[in-house]
Design a protein around this motif. Structure first.
Motif, mmCIF file in Angstrom:
data_model
loop_
_atom_site.group_PDB
_atom_site.id
_atom_site.type_symbol
_atom_site.label_atom_id
_atom_site.label_comp_id
_atom_site.label_asym_id
_atom_site.label_seq_id
_atom_site.Cartn_x
_atom_site.Cartn_y
_atom_site.Cartn_z
ATOM 1 N N THR A 28 0.859 -1.310 -0.021
ATOM 2 C CA THR A 28 0.063 0.043 -0.151
ATOM 3 C C THR A 28 0.885 1.248 0.025
ATOM 4 O OG1 THR A 28 -1.707 -1.122 1.383
ATOM 5 C CG2 THR A 28 -2.080 1.273 1.115
ATOM 6 N N SER A 29 1.707 1.272 0.768
ATOM 7 C CA SER A 29 2.794 2.573 0.883
ATOM 8 C C SER A 29 3.438 2.898 -0.306
ATOM 9 C CB SER A 29 3.526 2.478 2.110
ATOM 10 O OG SER A 29 4.532 1.410 2.122
ATOM 11 N N LEU A 30 3.552 1.809 -1.086
ATOM 12 C CA LEU A 30 4.690 1.865 -2.289
ATOM 13 C C LEU A 30 3.865 2.677 -3.443
ATOM 14 C CD1 LEU A 30 7.322 0.933 -3.623
ATOM 15 C CD2 LEU A 30 5.761 -0.690 -4.631
ATOM 16 N N CYS A 31 2.560 2.614 -3.327
ATOM 17 C CA CYS A 31 1.791 2.986 -4.654
ATOM 18 C C CYS A 31 1.579 4.372 -4.708
ATOM 19 C CB CYS A 31 0.305 2.232 -4.537
ATOM 20 S SG CYS A 31 0.432 0.472 -4.889
ATOM 21 N N ARG A 32 1.507 4.993 -5.804
ATOM 22 C CA ARG A 32 1.490 6.434 -6.208
ATOM 23 C C ARG A 32 0.443 6.682 -7.106
ATOM 24 N NH1 ARG A 32 3.799 6.294 -1.783
ATOM 25 N NH2 ARG A 32 5.414 7.330 -1.359
ATOM 26 N N GLN A 33 -0.266 7.900 -7.016
ATOM 27 C CA GLN A 33 -1.050 8.088 -8.069
ATOM 28 C C GLN A 33 -0.529 7.986 -9.483
ATOM 29 O OE1 GLN A 33 -2.495 12.293 -8.231
ATOM 30 N NE2 GLN A 33 -4.701 11.536 -8.286
ATOM 31 N N TRP A 34 0.808 8.391 -9.738
ATOM 32 C CA TRP A 34 1.261 8.366 -10.966
ATOM 33 C C TRP A 34 1.711 6.912 -11.707
ATOM 34 C CZ3 TRP A 34 6.216 6.036 -11.041
ATOM 35 C CH2 TRP A 34 6.963 6.623 -9.997
ATOM 36 N N PHE A 35 1.478 5.952 -10.702
ATOM 37 C CA PHE A 35 1.421 4.671 -11.197
ATOM 38 C C PHE A 35 0.390 4.334 -12.452
ATOM 39 C CE2 PHE A 35 3.721 2.066 -7.672
ATOM 40 C CZ PHE A 35 4.957 2.721 -7.805
ATOM 41 N N GLU A 36 -0.647 5.117 -12.378
ATOM 42 C CA GLU A 36 -1.772 4.914 -13.324
ATOM 43 C C GLU A 36 -1.226 5.291 -14.865
ATOM 44 O OE1 GLU A 36 -4.646 3.601 -12.678
ATOM 45 O OE2 GLU A 36 -4.193 3.668 -10.708
ATOM 46 N N GLN A 37 0.028 6.042 -14.991
ATOM 47 C CA GLN A 37 0.530 6.355 -16.023
ATOM 48 C C GLN A 37 1.243 5.384 -16.767
ATOM 49 O OE1 GLN A 37 2.332 10.093 -15.083
ATOM 50 N NE2 GLN A 37 0.561 10.977 -14.373
ATOM 51 N N LEU A 38 1.802 4.353 -15.870
ATOM 52 C CA LEU A 38 2.685 3.225 -16.256
ATOM 53 C C LEU A 38 1.998 2.383 -17.495
ATOM 54 C CD1 LEU A 38 4.244 2.297 -13.007
ATOM 55 C CD2 LEU A 38 5.111 3.875 -14.684
ATOM 56 N N GLN A 39 2.616 2.183 -18.431
ATOM 57 C CA GLN A 39 1.937 1.101 -19.341
ATOM 58 C C GLN A 39 2.898 -0.223 -19.428
ATOM 59 O OE1 GLN A 39 1.370 3.361 -23.010
ATOM 60 N NE2 GLN A 39 0.344 5.280 -21.875
ATOM 61 N N PRO A 40 2.291 -1.228 -19.439
ATOM 62 C CA PRO A 40 2.799 -2.651 -19.892
ATOM 63 C C PRO A 40 3.004 -2.599 -21.348
ATOM 64 C CG PRO A 40 0.564 -2.984 -19.644
ATOM 65 C CD PRO A 40 0.836 -1.551 -18.995
ATOM 66 N N VAL A 41 4.221 -2.588 -21.805
ATOM 67 C CA VAL A 41 4.426 -2.640 -23.378
ATOM 68 C C VAL A 41 4.813 -4.002 -24.106
ATOM 69 C CG1 VAL A 41 4.809 -0.313 -23.348
ATOM 70 C CG2 VAL A 41 6.753 -1.811 -23.125
ATOM 71 N N ASP A 42 5.406 -4.937 -23.371
ATOM 72 C CA ASP A 42 5.603 -6.214 -23.985
ATOM 73 C C ASP A 42 5.811 -7.114 -22.905
ATOM 74 O OD1 ASP A 42 6.661 -7.467 -26.389
ATOM 75 O OD2 ASP A 42 8.577 -7.826 -25.367
ATOM 76 N N MET A 43 5.522 -8.525 -23.337
ATOM 77 C CA MET A 43 5.767 -9.674 -22.331
ATOM 78 C C MET A 43 6.235 -10.757 -23.262
ATOM 79 S SD MET A 43 4.824 -10.976 -19.511
ATOM 80 C CE MET A 43 4.304 -12.437 -18.487
ATOM 81 N N ASN A 44 7.631 -10.769 -23.083
ATOM 82 C CA ASN A 44 8.266 -11.867 -24.015
ATOM 83 C C ASN A 44 9.451 -12.459 -23.260
ATOM 84 O OD1 ASN A 44 9.188 -12.873 -26.705
ATOM 85 N ND2 ASN A 44 10.828 -11.169 -26.732
ATOM 86 N N ALA A 45 9.490 -13.841 -23.510
ATOM 87 C CA ALA A 45 10.331 -14.702 -22.745
ATOM 88 C C ALA A 45 10.564 -14.580 -21.381
ATOM 89 C CB ALA A 45 11.779 -14.442 -23.520
ATOM 90 N N GLY A 46 9.230 -14.485 -20.652
ATOM 91 C CA GLY A 46 9.545 -14.165 -19.306
ATOM 92 C C GLY A 46 9.934 -12.767 -18.506
ATOM 93 N N LEU A 47 10.155 -11.896 -19.757
ATOM 94 C CA LEU A 47 10.339 -10.401 -19.173
ATOM 95 C C LEU A 47 9.227 -9.670 -19.636
ATOM 96 C CD1 LEU A 47 12.518 -8.486 -18.108
ATOM 97 C CD2 LEU A 47 13.036 -8.147 -20.632
ATOM 98 N N LEU A 48 8.581 -8.766 -18.611
ATOM 99 C CA LEU A 48 7.490 -8.058 -18.728
ATOM 100 C C LEU A 48 8.300 -6.451 -18.637
ATOM 101 C CD1 LEU A 48 4.467 -7.030 -18.422
ATOM 102 C CD2 LEU A 48 4.554 -7.085 -16.146
ATOM 103 N N THR A 49 7.752 -5.888 -19.797
ATOM 104 C CA THR A 49 8.478 -4.355 -19.890
ATOM 105 C C THR A 49 7.314 -3.434 -19.693
ATOM 106 O OG1 THR A 49 10.030 -5.387 -21.575
ATOM 107 C CG2 THR A 49 9.697 -2.864 -21.439
ATOM 108 N N ILE A 50 7.747 -2.552 -18.573
ATOM 109 C CA ILE A 50 6.657 -1.479 -18.207
ATOM 110 C C ILE A 50 7.441 -0.188 -18.788
ATOM 111 C CG2 ILE A 50 5.550 -0.307 -16.307
ATOM 112 C CD1 ILE A 50 5.580 -3.157 -15.022
ATOM 113 N N GLN A 51 6.658 0.600 -19.340
ATOM 114 C CA GLN A 51 7.004 1.711 -19.958
ATOM 115 C C GLN A 51 6.437 3.096 -18.911
ATOM 116 O OE1 GLN A 51 6.530 2.917 -24.047
ATOM 117 N NE2 GLN A 51 5.667 4.644 -23.384
ATOM 118 N N THR A 52 7.471 3.850 -18.623
ATOM 119 C CA THR A 52 7.393 5.085 -17.627
ATOM 120 C C THR A 52 7.086 6.454 -18.457
ATOM 121 O OG1 THR A 52 9.691 5.563 -17.416
ATOM 122 C CG2 THR A 52 8.563 3.673 -15.916
#
Length: 494
Positions: A43-67
Motif C-alpha cells: 500500500t505505501s509503495l503505490c502512487r497516483q502516477w502509477f496509473e500512467q505506467l504502461q505494460p508494453v511487452d511480455m516476451n521470454a518471461g520479461l515484462l516491460t513497463i514503460q514510464t
C-alpha cells in the motif's frame, strides 16, 4: 480472471495461438491483476502516477513497463522491481521478471536507450564520461551507483509552501531555472524532515527535464567523504577530481558531515572554487547554517555564505493541513476534512512524520478493511481526550526541550566536542530520547553525531547515576521528562 472472463492461465495459452487483439486484452488483464496486488500488499509503495505506467511487452518471461520520464524509470528500477516482479509472478503463475523503460520501448530488444560514454544518462543522473569501474585489479570505485536516487514524489509541484519555507522554495526554483547565475551557492538548512531533500531533488528533476544531457551529480556528503578516502587509498585522485569538477550542477545533502574532516574540507574547497569559477551551480543542505557547523574551516563558511542561505522551519497548522492533503493526493487517498485536521493537530513536527502517520493509518485501513475516516485516525494515532494514553514524544521535541534548557545548539550536540557544557546536555538528550521515544540505541547514537549504541548506553547510565546522587539535577531532568510526557510547551525548567 482476465478481461475476457477466462482464467489467467487460459488467457496465456490463447496468447500463444492468437495475435494482436488477444495480446492487448491479456496485457490489460495482467496489468489489472498486478496493480491490484500492489495496492493490497504494498500500500505505501503505490502512487497516483502509477496509473500512467504502461505494460508494453511480455516476451521470454520479461515484462516491460514503460514510464513517463527518466526519473520514474530510474526510481522504479532501483526501488520497486522486487514488488512489481512479485505481483507479476502471482498474476501469471510463472517466473516472470520486470524491467522499466523510459519513453518509447523497443520490444525486440527490451532495453532502454543508453547514452554514449561522453553524455549523461538522465535516468541515472550521473556523469557517464567516467568509467564505473577500473580494471586494474584494485578495488573499484563505483561513481554511478553511489548517487542518490531521485524520487518522482519530490518535485516542485508536490512541495507545499508556507511562511516557514517560502524563501527556500523561491530560491530553489530560481536556481533550477538559471543554473550558475542566481544564488550560487544555494545553501538550505533546517531540522529533520522539513523539506530540504525535497527541494534538492526538485532542482535536479527540473534541470533534467529541461536539459536531459546536462552532467549533474546528486549525492550525500557521506558518499563524497567515502569516495575521497577510497580515492586516496587507491591512488585515484585524478579520477575523483575529474568526476566532480566537470559537472554543471553539484548537489550535496547533509554537508554538515564535513565537520572535523580537515582533508576532505581541503579537497571540497578546491572543488567548490573550480566549479564556481566556471559558473557551475552548487546546492548544499545542512541541519544548521554554515556558521554553526562545528569545526568547519572559515574559508568554507565564507564561501557557503557567499550565495543564498535559506532556512526551512517547522510547519504551522495551515501548512501541515496542506501537506497532509498533498501526500494523500499523491497516494490517491480520499480523506475527510476532519481526519486531515486531526492528523495535522496530532503531528506538529515535520512533513516526514505527517507522511509516516498517513502510511500507518493507510496500512491499518487496508489490513482491517476499514474506511480512512476520523474514527480510524483516532484509533491509530490516539485520542487526546483520553487521559490514560500518553502522546508519543518525538525526537525533535526532546531536542527542543534540552537545547532550550541548557542553551546549546543542535550542531553542538551532534559535534565531537567533549566539554562538560556539551557532554551533559547530549547525555540528557540521549536519556530522554530512550525513555520517551521509540528509537533504538543505535538510531539515537546515529542522530547525535554518528555515535554507537555503547555511547548511548553509557550516557543513560551516567544520567541515571547522577539523578540518584544530585538532587538539583534530578529535579531539572525530571521536570524536562514531565514536560515531554505531558506534551506541554517546553519552558525553561531550571
Amino acid at each position: 480472471m482476465c478481461g475476457a472472463g477466462w482464467p489467467i492461465a487460459t488467457c496465456l495459452e490463447k496468447r500463444r495461438s492468437n495475435c494482436g487483439l488477444i495480446m492487448s486484452e491479456i496485457s490489460l488483464a495482467l496489468w489489472r491483476d498486478i496493480m491490484t496486488h500492489l495496492r493490497q500488499q504494498h500500500t505505501s509503495l503505490c502512487r497516483q502516477w502509477f496509473e500512467q505506467l504502461q505494460p508494453v511487452d511480455m516476451n521470454a518471461g520479461l515484462l516491460t513497463i514503460q514510464t513517463n520520464n527518466a526519473v520514474q524509470q530510474n526510481y522504479l528500477q532501483k526501488r520497486c522491481v522486487r514488488q512489481f516482479t512479485e505481483a507479476a509472478q502471482l498474476a501469471t503463475g510463472a517466473l516472470v521478471t520486470v524491467e522499466f523503460v523510459d519513453g518509447v520501448a523497443i520490444p525486440s530488444t527490451n532495453k532502454p536507450n543508453v547514452a554514449p560514454n561522453n553524455q549523461v544518462n538522465a535516468s541515472n543522473h550521473h556523469i557517464a564520461s567516467q568509467p564505473a569501474s577500473i580494471s586494474n585489479g584494485q578495488k573499484q570505485i563505483d561513481w554511478l551507483e553511489d548517487q542518490l536516487v531521485l524520487s518522482p514524489d519530490y518535485s516542485f509541484d508536490q512541495f507545499v509552501t508556507g511562511p516557514e519555507n517560502e524563501l527556500a522554495y523561491s530560491a530553489a526554483v530560481a536556481v533550477a531555472n538559471h543554473l550558475g547565475s542566481t544564488y550560487n551557492p544555494l545553501f538550505i538548512h533546517g531540522g529533520v524532515g522539513l523539506g530540504k531533500t525535497h527541494l534538492l531533488q526538485a532542482i535536479c528533476q527540473t534541470v533534467l527535464s529541461s536539459n536531459p544531457g546536462l552532467p549533474i551529480c546528486y549525492l550525500s556528503c557521506g558518499t563524497f567523504v567515502n569516495q575521497f578516502l577510497d580515492s586516496i587509498q587507491l591512488g585515484q585522485m585524478n579520477e575523483f577530481r575529474r568526476h566532480y569538477r566537470q559537472v554543471h550542477l553539484l548537489v550535496i545533502d547533509d554537508i554538515h558531515f564535513l565537520a572535523n574532516r580537515e582533508r576532505t574540507q581541503e579537497e571540497f574547497f578546491h572543488t567548490f572554487n573550480e566549479l564556481k569559477q566556471l559558473n557551475r551551480q552548487i546546492v548544499l543542505s545542512s541541519d544548521s547554517p554554515p556558521s554553526e557547523i562545528p569545526k568547519l574551516a572559515e574559508r568554507l563558511v565564507s564561501r557557503f555564505q557567499s550565495g543564498m542561505v535559506a532556512t526551512v522551519a517547522k510547519p504551522q497548522f495551515e501548512t501541515r493541513v496542506a501537506i497532509v492533503r498533498a501526500k494523500a493526493r499523491l497516494r490517491d487517498l480520499e480523506l475527510p476534512d476532519d481526519a486531515v485536521s486531526y492528523i495535522a493537530t496530532k503531528i506538529d513536527t515535520n512533513a516526514r512524520e505527517l507522511e509516516g502517520a498517513l502510511t500507518t493509518i493507510q496500512g491499518h485501513a487496508t489490513i482491517h478493511q476499514k474506511s480512512f475516516d476520523l474514527t480510524l485516525t483516532r484509533q491509530v494515532l490516539g485520542d487526546p481526550t483520553d487521559q490514560d494514553q500518553t502522546r508519543q514524544v518525538t525526537l525533535q521535541q526532546v531536542i527542543d526541550a534540552v537545547t532550550k534548557s541548557y542553551n546549546v545548539r543542535l550542531s553542538d550536540l551532534q559535534s565531537k566536542r567533549r566539554h562538560k557544557s556539551i557532554t551533559l546536555p547530549r547525555q540528557v538528550c540521549m536519556w530522554l530520547a530512550r525513555r520517551r521515544t521509540r528509537f533504538s540505541l543505535q538510531e539515537i547514537g546515529g542522530y547525535f553525531g554518528g555515535r554507537d549504541h555503547t555511547t548511548v548506553m553509557h550516557a543513560i547510565q551516567t544520567v541515571d547515576q547522577r539523578v540518584k546522587d544530585d538532587t538539583n539535577f534530578a529535579k531539572q531532568v525530571n521536570k524536562l521528562d514531565s514536560l515531554l510526557s505531558n506534551n506541554r510547551s517546553t519552558d525553561d525548567p531550571r
